[in-house]
Scaffold this motif. Structure first.
Motif, PDB file in Angstrom:
ATOM      1  N   ALA A 115       0.833  -1.206   0.000  1.00  0.00           N
ATOM      2  CA  ALA A 115       0.000   0.000   0.000  1.00  0.00           C
ATOM      3  C   ALA A 115       0.863   1.250   0.000  1.00  0.00           C
ATOM      4  O   ALA A 115       0.590   2.206  -0.728  1.00  0.00           O
ATOM      5  CB  ALA A 115      -0.927  -0.002   1.215  1.00  0.00           C
ATOM      6  N   THR A 116       1.910   1.241   0.800  1.00  0.00           N
ATOM      7  CA  THR A 116       2.803   2.394   0.879  1.00  0.00           C
ATOM      8  C   THR A 116       3.534   2.622  -0.445  1.00  0.00           C
ATOM      9  O   THR A 116       3.658   3.760  -0.905  1.00  0.00           O
ATOM     10  CB  THR A 116       3.829   2.200   2.011  1.00  0.00           C
TER      11      THR A 116
ATOM     12  N   LYS B  34       1.094   4.122  -3.086  1.00  0.00           N
ATOM     13  CA  LYS B  34       0.298   5.273  -2.648  1.00  0.00           C
ATOM     14  C   LYS B  34       0.296   6.390  -3.691  1.00  0.00           C
ATOM     15  O   LYS B  34      -0.740   6.965  -3.978  1.00  0.00           O
ATOM     16  CB  LYS B  34       0.861   5.781  -1.321  1.00  0.00           C
ATOM     17  N   HIS B  35       1.448   6.698  -4.262  1.00  0.00           N
ATOM     18  CA  HIS B  35       1.548   7.829  -5.187  1.00  0.00           C
ATOM     19  C   HIS B  35       1.228   7.442  -6.628  1.00  0.00           C
ATOM     20  O   HIS B  35       0.713   8.259  -7.383  1.00  0.00           O
ATOM     21  CB  HIS B  35       2.942   8.447  -5.116  1.00  0.00           C
TER      22      HIS B  35
ATOM     23  N   SER C 205      -3.567   5.061  -6.420  1.00  0.00           N
ATOM     24  CA  SER C 205      -4.238   5.211  -5.124  1.00  0.00           C
ATOM     25  C   SER C 205      -5.316   4.153  -4.900  1.00  0.00           C
ATOM     26  O   SER C 205      -5.549   3.737  -3.771  1.00  0.00           O
ATOM     27  CB  SER C 205      -4.828   6.606  -4.984  1.00  0.00           C
TER      28      SER C 205
ATOM     29  N   ALA D  80      -3.550   1.031  -3.773  1.00  0.00           N
ATOM     30  CA  ALA D  80      -3.080   1.243  -2.401  1.00  0.00           C
ATOM     31  C   ALA D  80      -4.234   1.101  -1.415  1.00  0.00           C
ATOM     32  O   ALA D  80      -4.081   0.494  -0.349  1.00  0.00           O
ATOM     33  CB  ALA D  80      -2.436   2.616  -2.279  1.00  0.00           C
ATOM     34  N   GLU D  81      -5.388   1.630  -1.781  1.00  0.00           N
ATOM     35  CA  GLU D  81      -6.566   1.515  -0.915  1.00  0.00           C
ATOM     36  C   GLU D  81      -6.988   0.059  -0.758  1.00  0.00           C
ATOM     37  O   GLU D  81      -7.367  -0.383   0.328  1.00  0.00           O
ATOM     38  CB  GLU D  81      -7.714   2.334  -1.513  1.00  0.00           C
TER      39      GLU D  81
ATOM     40  N   GLU E  65      -4.667  -1.560   1.672  1.00  0.00           N
ATOM     41  CA  GLU E  65      -4.955  -1.101   3.036  1.00  0.00           C
ATOM     42  C   GLU E  65      -6.184  -1.799   3.605  1.00  0.00           C
ATOM     43  O   GLU E  65      -6.206  -2.163   4.788  1.00  0.00           O
ATOM     44  CB  GLU E  65      -5.151   0.413   3.052  1.00  0.00           C
TER      45      GLU E  65
END
Length: 65
Positions: A35-36, A39-40, A43, A46-47, A50
């Motif tokens: 996820a980290t 992230k950029h 998204s 990444a969600e 998470e």
């Protein structure tokens, strides 16, 4: 030729053992790392990671009690 059966998609329950707990902790950390790292760039992905990590964290908390 004889028919062979396999358990594709079979689920085994997780007991309150240290091996299972450490595996779940590893999965949680793996999803959080993914996820980290996404992230950029993505998204939505990444969600997703998470949310998977949050579900695993709930299982860990349940087993720890």
């Amino acid at each position: 030729m004889e028919n062979q059966y396999c358990k594709v998609g079979s689920v085994s329950s997780i007991t309150n053992g240290s091996k299972e707990l450490s595996f779940l902790e590893y999965q949680y950390q793996s999803f959080m790392d993914k996820a980290t790292s996404n992230k950029h760039s993505d998204s939505k992905l990444a969600e997703f990671f998470e949310l998977k990590a949050a579900k695993i964290q709930k299982i860990i908390q349940t087993l720890a009690n």
